[in-house]
Design an enzyme around this catalytic site. Sequence first.
Site, mmCIF file in Angstrom:
data_model
loop_
_atom_site.group_PDB
_atom_site.id
_atom_site.type_symbol
_atom_site.label_atom_id
_atom_site.label_comp_id
_atom_site.label_asym_id
_atom_site.label_seq_id
_atom_site.Cartn_x
_atom_site.Cartn_y
_atom_site.Cartn_z
ATOM 1 N N VAL A 95 1.026 -1.158 -0.071
ATOM 2 C CA VAL A 95 0.141 -0.022 0.042
ATOM 3 C C VAL A 95 0.879 1.229 0.046
ATOM 4 O O VAL A 95 1.826 1.358 0.891
ATOM 5 C CB VAL A 95 -0.939 0.080 1.266
ATOM 6 C CG1 VAL A 95 -1.765 1.104 1.329
ATOM 7 C CG2 VAL A 95 -1.796 -1.197 1.180
ATOM 8 N N CYS A 96 0.662 2.067 -1.010
ATOM 9 C CA CYS A 96 1.459 3.328 -0.846
ATOM 10 C C CYS A 96 2.774 3.267 -0.968
ATOM 11 O O CYS A 96 3.285 2.473 -1.685
ATOM 12 C CB CYS A 96 0.955 4.243 0.502
ATOM 13 S SG CYS A 96 1.412 5.899 0.188
ATOM 14 N N THR A 97 3.714 3.700 -0.100
ATOM 15 C CA THR A 97 5.062 3.950 -0.286
ATOM 16 C C THR A 97 5.483 2.419 0.345
ATOM 17 O O THR A 97 6.799 2.360 0.138
ATOM 18 C CB THR A 97 5.789 4.721 0.524
ATOM 19 O OG1 THR A 97 4.961 4.945 2.069
ATOM 20 C CG2 THR A 97 5.598 6.135 -0.161
ATOM 21 N N THR A 128 2.457 3.585 -6.877
ATOM 22 C CA THR A 128 2.824 3.888 -5.567
ATOM 23 C C THR A 128 2.012 5.314 -5.404
ATOM 24 O O THR A 128 1.407 5.629 -6.417
ATOM 25 C CB THR A 128 4.131 4.027 -5.029
ATOM 26 O OG1 THR A 128 4.245 4.192 -3.688
ATOM 27 C CG2 THR A 128 4.928 4.983 -5.864
ATOM 28 N N ALA A 156 -1.042 -0.853 -4.273
ATOM 29 C CA ALA A 156 -1.767 0.241 -4.222
ATOM 30 C C ALA A 156 -1.349 1.445 -4.104
ATOM 31 O O ALA A 156 -0.267 1.756 -3.644
ATOM 32 C CB ALA A 156 -2.885 -0.042 -3.072
#
Length: 324
Positions: free
Chosen positions: A109-111, A129, A161
């Site tokens: 998720v994300c970073t 990202t 994501a």
Amino acid sequence: MGERLMVVVGYEAAELLDIACVTTPLAMANGIGAPTVPYRVRVAGPAGAPLVCGTGLTLAADEALERLAGPLDTLIVSGGVGFERAAADARLVAHVRRLARESRRVASVCTGAAVLAAAGLLDGRRATTHWRYARRLADEHPQVTIDPAPIYVRDGNVYTAAGVTSAMDLTLAFIEEDHGPDLARQVARDLVVYLQRPGNQAQMSLFTSAPVPRDGLVRGLVEHIAAHPAADLSATALAARAGVTPRHLTRLFNEQLGRAPARYVRYARAEAAAQLLASTELPLEAVADRCGFGSAEAMRQTFTRRYGVPPSRFRATARKPQPQ
């Protein structure tokens, strides 16, 4: 199939929302799916110590990352402001790499994508990202194809994501993949999520991602374009409206919006079309007409370039029927 073991990996200064947007939909799926419990959800961290999240709140870990063993159904690495330290932590990265080999699915998720990249799990793959960190991740890991546009990407059994609440979209996709659309839609309803967005929907709206024009003339034209997508929005017409030459108008748009007038208008019309496709039952030809496209085919070409899917598929995904 029995319950699926879903492990979310956190670390110091992880983002609490990145974790909660995974664990909460899974917990809701368990409640709705009773007496069959679809998922066993665990949060793992270094040494099993409490996780001080980036917001300053502390989250108790269920498992010590070092002692966790497979098989796992899904391993999900959260993001957060502490991602750089996490990605540089050789022991944490090694355990993520080890557990990935024992998992049916791997996700970030994300970073958290930086941790997967450091573990070599994204090599040769397409990934996403958070848009703010996409360039940095691409520069640091040239063997990974970073696409900053989608809200999530699947490449084989590896999912990434875009950031924060996109974890909810990814988790709903997992639920649908594992247990079918009915359960996923019910979870979305209970979460008061209006739409389950398709994975390759753009992360950001054109009007929120574009910089706010400093020039009042450009700002007025942007408002005019948004309010009148079916009008004559050629560079000549916009320049006449603003009282400048088309050449000067192009220079202003490039400087303040990062794109020429014609390109900005195409994307604005595509976004207007997306809103109508998601919120109305208008035929594609009528949507194209209202949004200033010459034909449904012209809309399809521009829309597909903008969102990665044709209008018909976007509508089918965005307007899945809700159970009564």
